[in-house]
Design an enzyme around this catalytic site. Structure first.
Site, mmCIF file in Angstrom:
data_model
loop_
_atom_site.group_PDB
_atom_site.id
_atom_site.type_symbol
_atom_site.label_atom_id
_atom_site.label_comp_id
_atom_site.label_asym_id
_atom_site.label_seq_id
_atom_site.Cartn_x
_atom_site.Cartn_y
_atom_site.Cartn_z
ATOM 1 N N ASP A 1 5.379 3.164 5.743
ATOM 2 C CA ASP A 1 5.150 2.023 6.627
ATOM 3 C C ASP A 1 5.855 0.795 6.061
ATOM 4 O O ASP A 1 6.256 0.771 4.895
ATOM 5 C CB ASP A 1 3.652 1.722 6.751
ATOM 6 N N ASP B 1 4.977 -2.997 5.234
ATOM 7 C CA ASP B 1 3.918 -3.987 5.074
ATOM 8 C C ASP B 1 4.548 -5.367 4.964
ATOM 9 O O ASP B 1 5.472 -5.577 4.163
ATOM 10 C CB ASP B 1 3.090 -3.695 3.823
#
Length: 204
Positions: free
Chosen positions: A129, A131
Site C-alpha cells: 500500500d 501510506d
C-alpha cells in the site's frame, strides 16, 4: 533541529541503546546504520518513542531513543520520488503528487514507501500500500475529504492517508465516511471524537 514529529525518520541510534530483551534482528538493523521512525507515544524528558523495522511484518519493535543520539532527521514532507518503477505504490505516489501539492499543505509518504525512498533499501512488493501523511493545522471539511478520497481511490494501489491535526491523526477514509465520530490517534492513545481539531474535546 526541532523536536522529532511522528513519522519522522531518525538516524543515530545504536545497538547499545536497545533494551536487554531486544531481539537479534533489531541489533542488526541498528548496526547497519538504518533509521528508526518516530511513534505516537509518550516519552520521558530527553527521549522519543521510535519503532524499528526488520525484514518482515513480524519484525517490528517499539522502543525509546535518547534525543541526544539523533544525528539526522528526515520528515515525510522531505521525501519525493520521480521516475519509472515496477512497484504500484511508487506509481501511485507519482500520480497523486500533483493533487496533494495543489492543496497547499505539507504532505509526504510514510510506511514502506517513505522508508524505501529515504534509505534506498528495497522493502516494497507488488501488494504494498501507499501510506501518506497530510499536515492539516486547520479543519478539513468532510465534503472535501470525500472529494480527495475519490481521487486517491483511482490510484494503482490502495492509498491510506492520515490527516495530521494539532491533536493527533485521523484516517482520511474515516473522515470522508458517514460516522459521526472518528478514531483519533495521539501520544496518549486512541479515542473517538466528533471534531479532531477541537483541542478541548480531544483532551477531555
Amino acid at each position: 533541529m526541532g523536536a522529532p514529529y511522528p513519522h519522522d525518520l531518525l538516524w543515530g541510534m545504536t545497538p547499545q541503546n536497545l533494551p536487554d530483551a531486544a531481539p537479534a534482528w533489531a541489533h542488526q538493523v541498528l548496526a547497519g546504520g538504518e533509521p528508526v521512525v518516530v511513534r505516537r507515544a509518550c516519552s520521558p524528558p530527553g527521549w522519543v518513542a521510535v519503532g524499528l523495522r526488520g525484514h518482515g511484518r513480524e519484525q517490528r519493535l517499539g522502543v525509546q531513543m535518547p534525543l541526544a543520539k539523533v544525528q539526522r532527521r528526515l520528515s515525510p514532507q522531505a521525501l519525493r520520488w520521480q521516475g519509472d518503477s515496477p512497484w504500484p505504490a511508487l506509481q501511485a505516489l507519482a500520480s497523486v503528487a500533483p493533487v496533494l501539492d495543489s492543496t497547499g499543505l505539507e504532505w509526504g509518504p510514510t510506511g514502506s514507501v517513505g522508508y524505501q525512498i529515504a534509505t534506498a533499501r528495497n522493502v516494497l512488493h507488488l501488494a504494498s500500500d501507499l501510506d501518506l501523511l497530510l499536515r492539516t493545522p486547520q479543519p478539513v471539511a468532510r465534503a472535501k475529504a470525500r472529494e480527495l478520497l475519490a481521487i486517491l481511490d483511482c490510484a494503482p494501489c490502495r492509498i491510506d492517508l492520515q490527516l495530521d491535526t494539532p491533536n493527533g491523526a485521523i484516517a482520511l477514509r474515516d473522515w470522508a465516511g458517514m460516522a459521526r465520530r472518528v478514531l483519533l490517534k495521539s501520544a496518549n492513545g486512541a479515542r473517538l471524537v466528533t471534531d479532531p481539531w477541537n483541542a478541548l474535546e480531544c483532551a477531555a
